[in-house]
Write an enzyme that holds these catalytic residues in place. Structure first.
Site, PDB file in Angstrom:
ATOM      1  N   GLY A 126      -4.427   4.863   7.176  1.00  0.00           N
ATOM      2  CA  GLY A 126      -5.127   3.751   6.554  1.00  0.00           C
ATOM      3  C   GLY A 126      -4.827   2.443   7.239  1.00  0.00           C
ATOM      4  O   GLY A 126      -5.399   1.410   6.899  1.00  0.00           O
ATOM      5  N   LYS A 132      -2.259  -9.950   5.325  1.00  0.00           N
ATOM      6  CA  LYS A 132      -2.920  -8.977   6.193  1.00  0.00           C
ATOM      7  C   LYS A 132      -2.724  -9.380   7.652  1.00  0.00           C
ATOM      8  O   LYS A 132      -2.970 -10.535   8.028  1.00  0.00           O
ATOM      9  CB  LYS A 132      -4.412  -8.885   5.852  1.00  0.00           C
ATOM     10  CG  LYS A 132      -5.144  -7.821   6.655  1.00  0.00           C
ATOM     11  CD  LYS A 132      -6.529  -7.579   6.104  1.00  0.00           C
ATOM     12  CE  LYS A 132      -7.297  -6.561   6.938  1.00  0.00           C
ATOM     13  NZ  LYS A 132      -6.611  -5.261   7.024  1.00  0.00           N
ATOM     14  N   THR A 188      -5.108  -0.439   9.781  1.00  0.00           N
ATOM     15  CA  THR A 188      -6.222  -0.939  10.577  1.00  0.00           C
ATOM     16  C   THR A 188      -5.696  -1.748  11.764  1.00  0.00           C
ATOM     17  O   THR A 188      -4.519  -2.070  11.839  1.00  0.00           O
ATOM     18  CB  THR A 188      -7.161  -1.813   9.726  1.00  0.00           C
ATOM     19  OG1 THR A 188      -6.415  -2.923   9.202  1.00  0.00           O
ATOM     20  CG2 THR A 188      -7.756  -1.018   8.584  1.00  0.00           C
ATOM     21  N   GLY A 210     -10.648  -3.716   9.196  1.00  0.00           N
ATOM     22  CA  GLY A 210     -11.250  -2.474   9.661  1.00  0.00           C
ATOM     23  C   GLY A 210     -12.556  -2.173   8.956  1.00  0.00           C
ATOM     24  O   GLY A 210     -13.483  -1.611   9.547  1.00  0.00           O
ATOM     25  N   THR A 211     -12.651  -2.555   7.686  1.00  0.00           N
ATOM     26  CA  THR A 211     -13.887  -2.346   6.938  1.00  0.00           C
ATOM     27  C   THR A 211     -15.028  -3.151   7.536  1.00  0.00           C
ATOM     28  O   THR A 211     -16.147  -2.648   7.695  1.00  0.00           O
ATOM     29  CB  THR A 211     -13.691  -2.736   5.461  1.00  0.00           C
ATOM     30  OG1 THR A 211     -12.630  -1.957   4.912  1.00  0.00           O
ATOM     31  CG2 THR A 211     -14.955  -2.501   4.662  1.00  0.00           C
ATOM     32  N   MET A 262       0.826  -1.203   0.000  1.00  0.00           N
ATOM     33  CA  MET A 262       0.000   0.000   0.000  1.00  0.00           C
ATOM     34  C   MET A 262       0.858   1.249   0.000  1.00  0.00           C
ATOM     35  O   MET A 262       0.560   2.225  -0.685  1.00  0.00           O
ATOM     36  CB  MET A 262      -0.933  -0.006   1.212  1.00  0.00           C
ATOM     37  CG  MET A 262      -2.185  -0.829   1.013  1.00  0.00           C
ATOM     38  SD  MET A 262      -3.246  -0.218  -0.314  1.00  0.00           S
ATOM     39  CE  MET A 262      -3.767   1.358   0.363  1.00  0.00           C
ATOM     40  N   HIS A 266      -9.403 -11.152   2.441  1.00  0.00           N
ATOM     41  CA  HIS A 266      -8.194 -10.377   2.170  1.00  0.00           C
ATOM     42  C   HIS A 266      -7.029 -11.302   1.851  1.00  0.00           C
ATOM     43  O   HIS A 266      -7.093 -12.513   2.090  1.00  0.00           O
ATOM     44  CB  HIS A 266      -7.831  -9.486   3.369  1.00  0.00           C
ATOM     45  CG  HIS A 266      -8.663  -8.242   3.463  1.00  0.00           C
ATOM     46  ND1 HIS A 266      -9.947  -8.250   3.955  1.00  0.00           N
ATOM     47  CD2 HIS A 266      -8.395  -6.962   3.111  1.00  0.00           C
ATOM     48  CE1 HIS A 266     -10.427  -7.012   3.920  1.00  0.00           C
ATOM     49  NE2 HIS A 266      -9.510  -6.215   3.410  1.00  0.00           N
TER      50      HIS A 266
END
Length: 260
Positions: free
Chosen positions: A86, A146, A88, A152-153, A13, A142
């Site tokens: 961003g 991760k 999480t 987090g979403t 990211m 995901h």
């Protein structure tokens, strides 16, 4: 030109954020910050404090790890730098500390569990459906690297669903016999959440509502990390004008400042 530093710049990211900032005409990438060196045109630093002192960023974008991101945000606010986070997995206490520090300093700060505009719309649609269908479960998928679960979403989706239901948890199926531990997932804010981790995935989520004789499925898929970049750049451009901490990209899409 808005001066921007990127924390976690060598991660997947982070690399996408570096490229997006470098490609924006109104932004200047002044520092890349990471534990290990990474290729790029902007100066590289291993410590956030050293980067701030040397390059004077106005905004720092953080896609590192949860504990580091929380500490970096407090340090950024003390230095007059607005964080866009961003990362999480931060605890409620860590977010509360960031909110308190942002209020104390008067600086804008921003956190989003997901920067993809489609994902924000998915969460808003789920909140819209929540008062009308009592049963719901969330499945998030995901990539296998991760660090945290649930995403987090997914946590934010559960929160918005229960908020839309006036604080009432979703109706849960009365399963009586379990022959496999954890088979029904976990419960977040009264909503069942299931996490899938597999190579080949990026970021995906389904929200499945059930009612008598019907189901409603709302799904969003990010097939590349570039899907997050318009939202990241929106937050970078807007965070300096915020008052205190704002959580959730939906606030930037629907108002000039927003409250979280």
């Amino acid at each position: 030109m808005l001066r921007v530093a990127v924390l976690g710049s060598s991660g997947q990211m982070g690399q996408a954020v570096v490229a997006a900032v470098e490609g924006a005409d109104d932004l200047e990438l002044v520092a890349r910050i990471n534990r290990v060196p990474s290729p790029g045109s902007a100066p590289f630093f291993t410590e956030f404090g050293a980067a701030v002192q040397a390059t004077s960023p106005e905004v720092v974008v953080d896609f590192s790890v949860a504990d580091a991101a929380a500490d970096h945000a407090l340090e950024a606010l003390d230095a007059g730098v607005s964080p866009v986070i961003g990362t999480t997995g931060m605890s409620d206490e860590q977010v509360a500390a960031i909110r308190e520090r942002a209020d104390a300093t008067g600086a804008g700060a921003f956190i989003a569990p997901n920067f993809a505009i489609g994902a924000v719309l998915m969460m808003q649609m789920a909140a819209m459906a929540a008062p009308h269908l009592d049963s719901v479960e969330v499945i998030e998928l995901h990539h296998d690297r991760k660090r945290d679960a649930p995403s987090g979403t997914a946590a934010r989706t559960a929160e918005l669903i229960v908020r839309a239901r006036g604080g009432q948890p979703a109706q849960d199926a009365g399963t009586e016999a379990f022959t496999l531990e954890g088979v029904r997932g976990g419960v977040r804010d009264g909503v069942r959440v299931h996490s899938v981790r597999l190579p080949g995935l990026v970021a995906h989520q389904e929200v499945i509502f059930g009612g008598e004789g019907q189901t409603l499925t709302i799904r969003h898929d990010s097939t590349s990390r570039e899907s997050f970049m318009p939202g990241v750049l929106l937050a970078v451009r807007r965070v300096r004008g915020l008052s205190g901490l704002v959580v959730g990209l939906e606030h930037l899409l629907t108002s000039s400042e927003g409250e979280a």
